[in-house]
Design a protein around this motif. Structure first.
Motif, PDB file in Angstrom:
ATOM      1  N   MET A 128     146.544 -27.375 -59.170  1.00  0.00           N
ATOM      2  CA  MET A 128     146.448 -26.488 -58.016  1.00  0.00           C
ATOM      3  C   MET A 128     147.311 -25.248 -58.247  1.00  0.00           C
ATOM      4  SD  MET A 128     147.379 -27.223 -54.023  1.00  0.00           S
ATOM      5  CE  MET A 128     145.937 -28.262 -53.805  1.00  0.00           C
ATOM      6  N   THR A 129     146.708 -24.074 -58.105  1.00  0.00           N
ATOM      7  CA  THR A 129     147.427 -22.817 -58.298  1.00  0.00           C
ATOM      8  C   THR A 129     148.170 -22.449 -57.025  1.00  0.00           C
ATOM      9  OG1 THR A 129     145.765 -22.043 -59.862  1.00  0.00           O
ATOM     10  CG2 THR A 129     147.237 -20.395 -58.916  1.00  0.00           C
ATOM     11  N   VAL A 130     149.467 -22.181 -57.159  1.00  0.00           N
ATOM     12  CA  VAL A 130     150.295 -21.758 -56.038  1.00  0.00           C
ATOM     13  C   VAL A 130     150.451 -20.243 -56.102  1.00  0.00           C
ATOM     14  CG1 VAL A 130     152.604 -21.865 -55.021  1.00  0.00           C
ATOM     15  CG2 VAL A 130     151.499 -23.945 -55.865  1.00  0.00           C
ATOM     16  N   TYR A 131     150.223 -19.596 -54.966  1.00  0.00           N
ATOM     17  CA  TYR A 131     150.324 -18.139 -54.894  1.00  0.00           C
ATOM     18  C   TYR A 131     151.515 -17.713 -54.053  1.00  0.00           C
ATOM     19  CZ  TYR A 131     145.773 -17.617 -57.117  1.00  0.00           C
ATOM     20  OH  TYR A 131     144.744 -17.644 -58.018  1.00  0.00           O
ATOM     21  N   LEU A 132     152.024 -16.528 -54.404  1.00  0.00           N
ATOM     22  CA  LEU A 132     153.142 -15.901 -53.711  1.00  0.00           C
ATOM     23  C   LEU A 132     152.722 -14.531 -53.220  1.00  0.00           C
ATOM     24  CD1 LEU A 132     155.819 -16.483 -56.528  1.00  0.00           C
ATOM     25  CD2 LEU A 132     155.173 -18.084 -54.712  1.00  0.00           C
ATOM     26  N   CYS A 133     153.348 -14.066 -52.137  1.00  0.00           N
ATOM     27  CA  CYS A 133     153.170 -12.688 -51.673  1.00  0.00           C
ATOM     28  C   CYS A 133     154.543 -12.056 -51.542  1.00  0.00           C
ATOM     29  CB  CYS A 133     152.459 -12.626 -50.323  1.00  0.00           C
ATOM     30  SG  CYS A 133     150.695 -12.977 -50.391  1.00  0.00           S
ATOM     31  N   GLY A 134     154.660 -10.802 -51.987  1.00  0.00           N
ATOM     32  CA  GLY A 134     155.941 -10.131 -51.872  1.00  0.00           C
ATOM     33  C   GLY A 134     155.889  -8.707 -52.353  1.00  0.00           C
ATOM     34  N   ALA A 135     156.996  -7.996 -52.143  1.00  0.00           N
ATOM     35  CA  ALA A 135     157.145  -6.606 -52.586  1.00  0.00           C
ATOM     36  C   ALA A 135     157.772  -6.627 -53.974  1.00  0.00           C
ATOM     37  CB  ALA A 135     158.015  -5.836 -51.605  1.00  0.00           C
ATOM     38  N   SER A 136     157.127  -5.957 -54.942  1.00  0.00           N
ATOM     39  CA  SER A 136     157.533  -6.120 -56.339  1.00  0.00           C
ATOM     40  C   SER A 136     158.139  -4.871 -56.970  1.00  0.00           C
ATOM     41  CB  SER A 136     156.334  -6.572 -57.177  1.00  0.00           C
ATOM     42  OG  SER A 136     155.307  -5.597 -57.131  1.00  0.00           O
ATOM     43  N   GLY A 137     157.799  -3.683 -56.495  1.00  0.00           N
ATOM     44  CA  GLY A 137     158.309  -2.457 -57.106  1.00  0.00           C
ATOM     45  C   GLY A 137     157.443  -1.273 -56.729  1.00  0.00           C
ATOM     46  N   SER A 138     157.995  -0.072 -56.863  1.00  0.00           N
ATOM     47  CA  SER A 138     157.261   1.130 -56.454  1.00  0.00           C
ATOM     48  C   SER A 138     156.278   1.571 -57.520  1.00  0.00           C
ATOM     49  CB  SER A 138     158.249   2.263 -56.162  1.00  0.00           C
ATOM     50  OG  SER A 138     158.725   2.812 -57.375  1.00  0.00           O
ATOM     51  N   GLU A 139     155.491   2.586 -57.177  1.00  0.00           N
ATOM     52  CA  GLU A 139     154.498   3.123 -58.117  1.00  0.00           C
ATOM     53  C   GLU A 139     155.138   3.800 -59.329  1.00  0.00           C
ATOM     54  OE1 GLU A 139     155.471   6.593 -55.484  1.00  0.00           O
ATOM     55  OE2 GLU A 139     155.256   4.431 -55.254  1.00  0.00           O
ATOM     56  N   THR A 140     156.437   4.113 -59.220  1.00  0.00           N
ATOM     57  CA  THR A 140     157.132   4.754 -60.335  1.00  0.00           C
ATOM     58  C   THR A 140     157.647   3.747 -61.351  1.00  0.00           C
ATOM     59  OG1 THR A 140     159.311   4.663 -59.264  1.00  0.00           O
ATOM     60  CG2 THR A 140     157.895   6.549 -58.730  1.00  0.00           C
ATOM     61  N   GLY A 141     157.563   2.471 -60.994  1.00  0.00           N
ATOM     62  CA  GLY A 141     158.140   1.449 -61.841  1.00  0.00           C
ATOM     63  C   GLY A 141     159.603   1.226 -61.554  1.00  0.00           C
ATOM     64  N   GLY A 142     160.137   1.962 -60.581  1.00  0.00           N
ATOM     65  CA  GLY A 142     161.537   1.840 -60.210  1.00  0.00           C
ATOM     66  C   GLY A 142     161.696   1.309 -58.808  1.00  0.00           C
ATOM     67  N   ILE A 143     162.775   1.714 -58.153  1.00  0.00           N
ATOM     68  CA  ILE A 143     163.091   1.162 -56.835  1.00  0.00           C
ATOM     69  C   ILE A 143     162.793   2.123 -55.684  1.00  0.00           C
ATOM     70  CG2 ILE A 143     164.834  -0.393 -57.784  1.00  0.00           C
ATOM     71  CD1 ILE A 143     166.971   1.570 -56.785  1.00  0.00           C
ATOM     72  N   THR A 144     162.350   3.332 -55.984  1.00  0.00           N
ATOM     73  CA  THR A 144     161.987   4.277 -54.940  1.00  0.00           C
ATOM     74  C   THR A 144     160.619   4.871 -55.242  1.00  0.00           C
ATOM     75  OG1 THR A 144     163.063   6.137 -56.069  1.00  0.00           O
ATOM     76  CG2 THR A 144     164.393   4.872 -54.487  1.00  0.00           C
ATOM     77  N   GLY A 145     159.983   5.389 -54.178  1.00  0.00           N
ATOM     78  CA  GLY A 145     158.671   5.994 -54.365  1.00  0.00           C
ATOM     79  C   GLY A 145     158.127   6.524 -53.066  1.00  0.00           C
ATOM     80  N   ALA A 146     156.883   6.988 -53.092  1.00  0.00           N
ATOM     81  CA  ALA A 146     156.237   7.529 -51.895  1.00  0.00           C
ATOM     82  C   ALA A 146     155.906   6.401 -50.928  1.00  0.00           C
ATOM     83  CB  ALA A 146     154.970   8.282 -52.280  1.00  0.00           C
ATOM     84  N   ALA A 147     155.824   6.761 -49.636  1.00  0.00           N
ATOM     85  CA  ALA A 147     155.517   5.769 -48.611  1.00  0.00           C
ATOM     86  C   ALA A 147     154.130   5.189 -48.817  1.00  0.00           C
ATOM     87  CB  ALA A 147     155.629   6.394 -47.228  1.00  0.00           C
ATOM     88  N   GLY A 148     153.979   3.926 -48.484  1.00  0.00           N
ATOM     89  CA  GLY A 148     152.703   3.243 -48.644  1.00  0.00           C
ATOM     90  C   GLY A 148     152.548   2.678 -50.045  1.00  0.00           C
ATOM     91  N   ASP A 149     151.529   1.850 -50.218  1.00  0.00           N
ATOM     92  CA  ASP A 149     151.254   1.208 -51.507  1.00  0.00           C
ATOM     93  C   ASP A 149     150.336   2.107 -52.316  1.00  0.00           C
ATOM     94  OD1 ASP A 149     150.676  -0.456 -53.636  1.00  0.00           O
ATOM     95  OD2 ASP A 149     150.588  -2.266 -52.407  1.00  0.00           O
ATOM     96  N   GLN A 150     150.886   2.796 -53.286  1.00  0.00           N
ATOM     97  CA  GLN A 150     150.126   3.773 -54.062  1.00  0.00           C
ATOM     98  C   GLN A 150     149.233   3.126 -55.119  1.00  0.00           C
ATOM     99  OE1 GLN A 150     150.610   6.948 -52.889  1.00  0.00           O
ATOM    100  NE2 GLN A 150     151.985   5.876 -51.469  1.00  0.00           N
TER     101      GLN A 150
END
Length: 304
Positions: free
Chosen positions: A1-23
């Motif tokens: 059985m595959t277990v799935y996770l949901c979460g925030a992983s990183g910005s569109e820049t590959g770093g810790i900051t970025g534009a608002a929303g999921d780019q």
């Protein structure tokens, strides 16, 4: 059985900051369980009421599906403001930001846990104090040990995995060892098979046989109940057998299989009794059974 996770992983820049929303569609996303690199997972936060755990998981799935929610540590508390305005992750209609632990905390808040506790000091928890703030809410447990941190098998939907000082994810699938078995929530006990509640069926535990109704919940009271078209008597939720039970009409017998007996002789404590076609014990009367007459005293004993 595959277990799935949901979460925030990183910005569109590959770093810790970025534009608002999921780019990219991947800043807040659903992914398969993985072992966090380096330190690994440290502990699991679990709602003691599985109904609240379910609501945490639903909030996480809504957040992962809503591209208005993106990743930015510098604006990590903004998701809470938007959640308060719109009510649920699914309804957030403007671009906002979070990080991994503020996202998990907002899932808890949507599920009914205390905003005042989780947002104490004017900041949602970080991975270094997530356990402290979550436990202060009450109604949660902190689980440690390899069965929770090194394998997905014992994880439950709504659990929150935390790697101290690094990351957090919300579990949205039951692990293989948790997908089948008894589960308690605010309403009562249910029995799950492959993650789904069993309904209109018998299940047995160490105390005896239980009936799970159309809503999947164990009827844990003392009463008569019709199951699969047959009447049974239950004491504190467990099926009775080989005993007398009384209602407003008289005495009834339930046999070895628990079914309410009708038109049947019963030997009890060395004496014979007769249960009539209506299911009630003959008493202080004479009956013709077959071709013979039988007399029963006031206690129901066959006396001649």
């Amino acid at each position: 059985m595959t277990v799935y996770l949901c979460g925030a992983s990183g910005s569109e820049t590959g770093g810790i900051t970025g534009a608002a929303g999921d780019q990219t569609g991947k800043e807040v996303r659903k992914t398969k369980w993985y072992q966090y690199s380096g330190a690994g997972w440290t502990y699991v936060i679990r709602a003691q009421d599985s109904a609240k755990g379910e609501r945490i998981a639903q909030a996480a799935e809504q957040g992962a599906a809503n591209d208005n929610i993106g990743y930015d540590q510098g604006n990590r508390n903004d998701l809470l403001a938007k959640l308060e305005k719109y009510g649920t992750m699914a309804k957030i209609a403007v671009k906002t930001e979070c990080d991994c632990t503020s996202f998990a905390a907002c899932c808890m808040i949507q599920a009914g846990f205390s905003k005042a506790k989780l947002y104490s000091g004017g900041n949602l928890p970080y991975s270094r104090n997530f356990d402290v703030k979550a436990l202060s809410c009450g109604g949660v447990s902190k689980l440690t040990g390899d069965i929770y941190t090194k394998s997905p098998n014992h994880l439950r939907r709504g659990d929150i995995l935390v790697c101290y000082g690094h990351h957090a994810e919300v579990v949205v699938t039951d692990g293989a060892s948790e997908a089948t078995g008894w589960r308690k929530d605010a309403r009562g006990w249910r029995y799950l098979e492959n993650g789904k509640p069993v309904t209109n069926a018998w299940r047995k535990d160490s105390h005896g046989w239980c009936w799970l109704g159309s809503d999947g919940y164990w009827m844990d009271r003392t009463r008569w109940l019709k199951c699969d078209g047959t009447w049974y008597h239950f004491t504190k939720g467990y099926m009775d057998s080989n005993g007398w039970f009384r209602d407003s009409h008289g005495w009834c017998w339930v046999g070895n299989n628990g079914k309410w007996a009708k038109a049947q002789w019963v030997k009890w404590k060395g004496s014979w009794y007769y249960v009539k076609k209506d299911g009630y014990m003959a008493a202080d009367e004479t009956l013709t059974i077959g071709t013979k007459q039988y007399r029963f005293d006031a206690s129901g004993k066959w006396v001649g």
